[in-house]
Write a protein that holds these residues in place. Structure first.
Motif, PDB file in Angstrom:
ATOM      1  N   LYS A 130      41.045  39.563  48.143  1.00 13.40           N
ATOM      2  CA  LYS A 130      41.630  38.769  46.871  1.00 13.40           C
ATOM      3  C   LYS A 130      41.458  39.933  45.745  1.00 13.40           C
ATOM      4  O   LYS A 130      40.594  40.640  45.805  1.00 13.40           O
ATOM      5  N   GLN A 131      42.594  39.739  44.775  1.00 12.40           N
ATOM      6  CA  GLN A 131      42.615  40.805  43.832  1.00 12.40           C
ATOM      7  C   GLN A 131      41.696  40.018  42.809  1.00 12.40           C
ATOM      8  O   GLN A 131      41.971  39.035  42.119  1.00 12.40           O
ATOM      9  N   ILE A 132      40.602  40.838  41.982  1.00 13.49           N
ATOM     10  CA  ILE A 132      39.819  40.416  41.063  1.00 13.49           C
ATOM     11  C   ILE A 132      40.092  41.182  39.834  1.00 13.49           C
ATOM     12  O   ILE A 132      39.811  42.429  39.845  1.00 13.49           O
ATOM     13  N   HIS A 133      40.411  40.518  38.670  1.00 13.03           N
ATOM     14  CA  HIS A 133      40.875  41.074  37.486  1.00 13.03           C
ATOM     15  C   HIS A 133      39.390  41.376  36.756  1.00 13.03           C
ATOM     16  O   HIS A 133      38.735  40.428  36.451  1.00 13.03           O
ATOM     17  N   MET A 134      39.268  42.542  36.399  1.00 17.56           N
ATOM     18  CA  MET A 134      37.985  42.888  35.436  1.00 17.56           C
ATOM     19  C   MET A 134      38.321  43.859  34.510  1.00 17.56           C
ATOM     20  O   MET A 134      39.167  44.423  34.167  1.00 17.56           O
ATOM     21  N   THR A 164      40.530  44.913  41.266  1.00 19.11           N
ATOM     22  CA  THR A 164      39.783  45.521  42.468  1.00 19.11           C
ATOM     23  C   THR A 164      39.996  44.432  43.711  1.00 19.11           C
ATOM     24  O   THR A 164      40.241  43.361  43.475  1.00 19.11           O
ATOM     25  N   GLU A 165      40.099  44.991  44.970  1.00 20.45           N
ATOM     26  CA  GLU A 165      40.387  44.117  46.004  1.00 20.45           C
ATOM     27  C   GLU A 165      39.036  43.952  46.801  1.00 20.45           C
ATOM     28  O   GLU A 165      38.622  45.081  47.082  1.00 20.45           O
ATOM     29  N   ALA A 166      38.661  42.765  46.941  1.00 22.79           N
ATOM     30  CA  ALA A 166      37.423  42.506  47.435  1.00 22.79           C
ATOM     31  C   ALA A 166      37.664  41.508  48.596  1.00 22.79           C
ATOM     32  O   ALA A 166      38.582  40.584  48.657  1.00 22.79           O
ATOM     33  N   ALA A 167      37.087  41.480  49.799  1.00 26.67           N
ATOM     34  CA  ALA A 167      37.127  40.548  51.108  1.00 26.67           C
ATOM     35  C   ALA A 167      36.453  39.393  50.440  1.00 26.67           C
ATOM     36  O   ALA A 167      35.304  39.240  49.926  1.00 26.67           O
ATOM     37  N   GLU A 225      28.200  45.694  41.094  1.00 26.41           N
ATOM     38  CA  GLU A 225      27.828  44.976  42.433  1.00 26.41           C
ATOM     39  C   GLU A 225      28.671  45.810  43.605  1.00 26.41           C
ATOM     40  O   GLU A 225      29.825  46.046  43.359  1.00 26.41           O
ATOM     41  N   THR A 226      28.050  45.572  44.701  1.00 25.58           N
ATOM     42  CA  THR A 226      28.672  46.249  45.953  1.00 25.58           C
ATOM     43  C   THR A 226      29.673  45.283  46.485  1.00 25.58           C
ATOM     44  O   THR A 226      29.201  44.071  46.710  1.00 25.58           O
ATOM     45  N   VAL A 227      30.933  45.427  46.842  1.00 23.38           N
ATOM     46  CA  VAL A 227      32.084  44.424  47.200  1.00 23.38           C
ATOM     47  C   VAL A 227      32.387  45.054  48.622  1.00 23.38           C
ATOM     48  O   VAL A 227      32.432  46.092  48.880  1.00 23.38           O
TER      49      VAL A 227
END
Length: 527
Positions: free
Chosen positions: A6-10, A138-141, A454-456
């Motif tokens: 998922k793309q997370i807007h930060m 960022t893209e995170a699982a 944080e670590t993703v």
């Protein structure tokens, strides 16, 4: 096995840089205007014309618009205005092209005075604050997709996953716009008709902004003050003051009622013009103002991310990276009431307070335990009448200090905060002789953000099981729970599952305590 991502807007606050610009210029009184005898009032507005990123620098162009009200040598009042342009290059280390740059400008100090009867000296200090935020995604699982493993041929149901929820304050909308305010007011019956407007002041008070679906609702009041010459040669100088409520809205497509607004407002244009009423007499005043809005809407998101995974039929190694973002600690407003008695120190008797105007200046902000400590002053300007027939109108400036604390639970030294000050109420009342009691209500809009890294998980590598290592592990073991243990950590370490541990030990929940004794059975999924 595939990871669902998922793309997370930060957004992340990178820092701010503050500089001051000193302006100093002289202005000649035009030939069409009379000589100056005394400067009574002054005010100024900073107009920013452009803000440009240039590498690790920001180029700011703007101007100071000022006006002064002065007494003529032969009596009576006149207004003189002018403009001082400025250009400033501000060094911003680490500034990147994609960064979002906002600029706050403040007229820190304005000093005007006569050089001689035909020349006015103007000095000012302008504070420019550049705030830099990095906007990125960022893209995170977030999960594992059920498929067939290319190594074991087993379904992805053999993959055990752990999730966590991450609190993220994302900027959902960033929008600049203007709101036009046009109102009308009429003089009261005891006031003479207007011959000429000599002085105009306008300020915002009690302003609020709230998002609704697809728009931003703006409410507040305009405090308007004018000085004018009345019709007839014998009519003394007059003044009129009124507070006008207004309400309006601007379109913000992405706005939602649950979002958290941070809105900087200023009057980019303000004008008052006299016009005839329905009887043809000059008794009406048209108020025209343009409110400039710099709006940010924060949205609190709680994406559920994949925090860990392993399998009993293969070796899985998560690929990770660090993601830095912000969390909202608090968004609230606080009000501070101030009161102080001041002396006008006049040789002549003070007859009446005509007008009071004020500006809130913040001197220092410090972090306390679960609170922000804010100290500053209200710069108050008073206009009053005296018994001196040759100079009946006088003015004085005073600084009224204030101290305010805003609740901010969990605030730390590295927290990022923004405080927008405003003046809701201001009164000045004579208390005998040359004494004046000044009362004000200072309103502070406070936003506190907490930077978090944080670590993703962004990927995973798969390898066959290390059979030799697996065979060296005991098939069944007794284990005493240690500090920091969880069923997830224990099951991953001993090559089993949380469900298996709970079933084997007849646990009704996954909560364990230090010293608990567990029976662990190694599990191996067959290909």
């Amino acid at each position: 096995m595939e990871l669902v991502k998922k793309q997370i807007h930060m957004n992340r606050w990178k820092g701010n840089v503050t500089t001051q610009v000193t302006l100093d210029d002289d202005f000649i009184v035009p030939d069409t205007m009379d000589d100056m005898a005394q400067v009574l009032l002054d005010n100024g507005e900073i107009q920013i014309e452009s803000v440009k990123n240039q590498g690790e620098k920001v180029l700011v162009k703007g101007k100071l618009d000022f006006q002064v009200l002065y007494r003529r040598e032969e009596g009576g009042l006149q207004t003189l205005g002018g403009t001082i342009p400025f250009e400033e290059t501000i060094n911003v280390p680490g500034l990147e092209e994609r960064d979002d740059v906002s600029l706050n400008s403040e007229l820190e100090d304005l000093s005007t005075g006569m050089v001689n009867a035909r020349k006015l000296g103007v000095k000012a200090i302008v504070t420019l604050e550049v705030r830099v935020e990095s906007l990125y995604q960022t893209e995170a699982a977030v999960d594992v997709e059920e498929d067939v493993s290319p190594i074991s041929g087993n379904a992805a149901g053999n993959v055990l996953v752990q999730h966590r929820t991450m609190d993220v304050a994302a900027i959902a909308a960033r929008h600049k716009d203007t709101l036009r305010i046009k109102e009308q007011m009429s003089l009261s019956g005891n006031k003479p008709n207007i011959d000429q407007l000599l002085w105009k002041e306008m300020r915002l008070c009690g302003v609020s902004a709230r998002p609704v679906d697809g728009r931003m609702q703006i409410d507040g009041s305009l405090a308007v003050f004018v000085i004018y010459s009345g019709e007839g040669d014998e009519t003394p100088v007059q003044w009129w003051e009124e507070t006008i409520p207004f309400s309006g809205e601007v379109e913000v497509t992405d706005a939602d009622a649950d979002m958290i607004p941070v809105v900087n407002m200023r009057l980019a244009h303000k004008d008052v013009e006299a016009r005839p009423d329905y009887d043809g007499e000059m008794r009406d005043l048209d108020v025209d103002a343009v409110l400039e809005l710099d709006m940010k809407l924060y949205e609190e998101q709680e994406p559920q991310l994949l925090s860990d995974l392993y399998a009993v039929d293969r070796e899985l190694t998560p690929v990770t990276k660090e993601a830095c973002f912000e969390q909202i600690l608090t968004k609230n407003g606080c009000k501070c009431r101030v009161a102080e008695k001041v002396s006008l120190d006049q040789n002549q008797r003070v007859l009446q307070i005509c007008h009071s105007n004020g500006t809130v200046k913040i001197d220092e902000i410090s972090v306390g335990e679960n609170q922000l400590i804010i100290d500053g002053v209200v710069e108050v300007s008073l206009l009053y009448l005296t018994s001196d027939d040759s100079a009946p109108v006088q003015s004085a400036d005073h600084m009224v200090p204030f101290h305010c604390t805003a609740e901010a639970r969990g605030i730390q030294e590295d927290s990022v905060y923004q405080v927008i000050p405003g003046l809701e109420q201001l009164t000045a009342v004579m208390v005998g002789g040359d004494g004046v009691e000044v009362k004000a209500v200072v309103a502070l809009d406070v936003l506190v953000l907490q930077p978090v890294c944080e670590t993703v998980i962004t990927g995973v590598t798969e390898q066959p099981l290390d059979l030799e290592k697996l065979q060296d592990m005991p098939g069944i073991v007794g284990y005493i729970v240690q500090s920091g243990d969880s069923l997830w950590k224990i099951s991953k370490k001993f090559h089993t599952t949380v469900d298996s541990i709970m079933a084997m030990n007849e646990l009704s929940s996954d909560e364990i305590r230090v010293g608990d004794r567990l029976i662990l059975v190694k599990q191996v999924a067959q290909g």
